[in-house]
Write an enzyme that holds these catalytic residues in place. Sequence first.
Site, PDB file in Angstrom:
ATOM      1  N   GLU A 168     -13.885  -7.990   3.633  1.00 25.11           N
ATOM      2  CA  GLU A 168     -13.298  -8.483   4.884  1.00 25.11           C
ATOM      3  C   GLU A 168     -14.383  -8.606   5.947  1.00 25.11           C
ATOM      4  O   GLU A 168     -15.096  -7.626   6.193  1.00 25.11           O
ATOM      5  CB  GLU A 168     -12.197  -7.530   5.364  1.00 25.11           C
ATOM      6  CG  GLU A 168     -11.033  -7.408   4.408  1.00 25.11           C
ATOM      7  CD  GLU A 168      -9.997  -6.369   4.847  1.00 25.11           C
ATOM      8  OE1 GLU A 168     -10.198  -5.714   5.906  1.00 25.11           O
ATOM      9  OE2 GLU A 168      -8.989  -6.220   4.141  1.00 25.11           O
ATOM     10  N   ARG A 224      -4.968  -1.312   1.210  1.00 19.54           N
ATOM     11  CA  ARG A 224      -6.393  -1.621   1.265  1.00 19.54           C
ATOM     12  C   ARG A 224      -6.713  -2.603   0.142  1.00 19.54           C
ATOM     13  O   ARG A 224      -6.161  -2.500  -0.968  1.00 19.54           O
ATOM     14  CB  ARG A 224      -7.247  -0.359   1.104  1.00 19.54           C
ATOM     15  CG  ARG A 224      -7.275   0.537   2.339  1.00 19.54           C
ATOM     16  CD  ARG A 224      -8.051  -0.098   3.484  1.00 19.54           C
ATOM     17  NE  ARG A 224      -8.237   0.801   4.617  1.00 19.54           N
ATOM     18  CZ  ARG A 224      -7.421   0.892   5.646  1.00 19.54           C
ATOM     19  NH1 ARG A 224      -6.311   0.145   5.676  1.00 19.54           N
ATOM     20  NH2 ARG A 224      -7.690   1.709   6.654  1.00 19.54           N
ATOM     21  N   HIS A 247      -5.734  -8.760   7.836  1.00 17.90           N
ATOM     22  CA  HIS A 247      -5.640  -7.320   8.093  1.00 17.90           C
ATOM     23  C   HIS A 247      -4.967  -7.099   9.453  1.00 17.90           C
ATOM     24  O   HIS A 247      -5.431  -6.307  10.286  1.00 17.90           O
ATOM     25  CB  HIS A 247      -7.028  -6.670   8.065  1.00 17.90           C
ATOM     26  CG  HIS A 247      -6.985  -5.202   7.724  1.00 17.90           C
ATOM     27  ND1 HIS A 247      -7.941  -4.586   6.947  1.00 17.90           N
ATOM     28  CD2 HIS A 247      -6.103  -4.223   8.059  1.00 17.90           C
ATOM     29  CE1 HIS A 247      -7.663  -3.305   6.820  1.00 17.90           C
ATOM     30  NE2 HIS A 247      -6.549  -3.061   7.481  1.00 17.90           N
TER      31      HIS A 247
END
Length: 323
Positions: free
Chosen positions: A261, A232, A280
């Site tokens: 993000e 993360r 991601h």
Amino acid sequence: MPHVLLERPLHPAGRAILDARPGITVETATGDVADFIARAPKADAILLWLTTVDAAFLDRCPNLKVVARYGVGFDTIDIPECTRRGLPVAVVNGANDLGVAEHAMALLLSIARRIPAYDRMVKGGEWRSVDGPPIGELAGRTVLVIGYGRIGTRVARLCAAFGMRVMVHDPAFPTPRIAADGHIPAPDWRAALAEADVVTLHCPLHAGTRHLIDADALARMKTGVWIVNTARGPVIDEAALVAALRTGKVGAAGLDVLTVEPPAKDNPLFGFDNVILTPHSAAAAQETLAKMAVRAAHNILDALDGTIDPGFLVNPEVLRKNA
């Protein structure tokens, strides 16, 4: 009739399982958070990507019987609040570990071999195989794997297969287990930072790991260290990382996750040629998406049936509470 709400379209492998189940209805939101939240009050089960589920959200959903995630992280969900309400929170354990581990290695190999830089160079008309950007081998380098769950264990094995010296830190695993797997236990991970040529992150995000890699941790590392993060974004203090990249303390970084993000267009990480960024997408291989979708669909149906395997729950204690 139980109603299932999906935050966004689900891979056909999982959607087929839901559609084949009689006696339920399935609805797909647009992927917009506001749309999902607006539809949620009718749901008996929800499948989340990264929408936040807190007390305010749950107050709006009186019929909810299960909160399922299309992934294994659960930092966007208030687990204590779900547990207090007797709501099981299901994740897709075992479905994405291979894909994420392979992506971590892809980032590491791209750093070592300067793949993006050479790609740009060749496409720009240059052909310099010897005097181009310096590249390196993985064999012989020391890697510190932080987090030894399903993904971290795979990464450690892959790094060992490349001839790397593997140190592992995870307080949840006893040092004899790590040693028995052929790796070097690193219970004092901050001390181990001084030995590591590579630091790769595979720990969940919680209060104890937020900004785990901060200015102090970076200062303890070797000059020129490589950092890979497929966990993360907030596990790394991004401002401290940028500062370390500017001084050369960090030689390169491969990041699949960021603090914000999607990132702002002026994110300073964009300005470094030695930083490789992916959106991601570590768990976005088609095979991985299919496995996650199948597991998520079964989690939802099993939870509605009262037969869910506690191994897929973040809070299995709710099964005892609801018995």
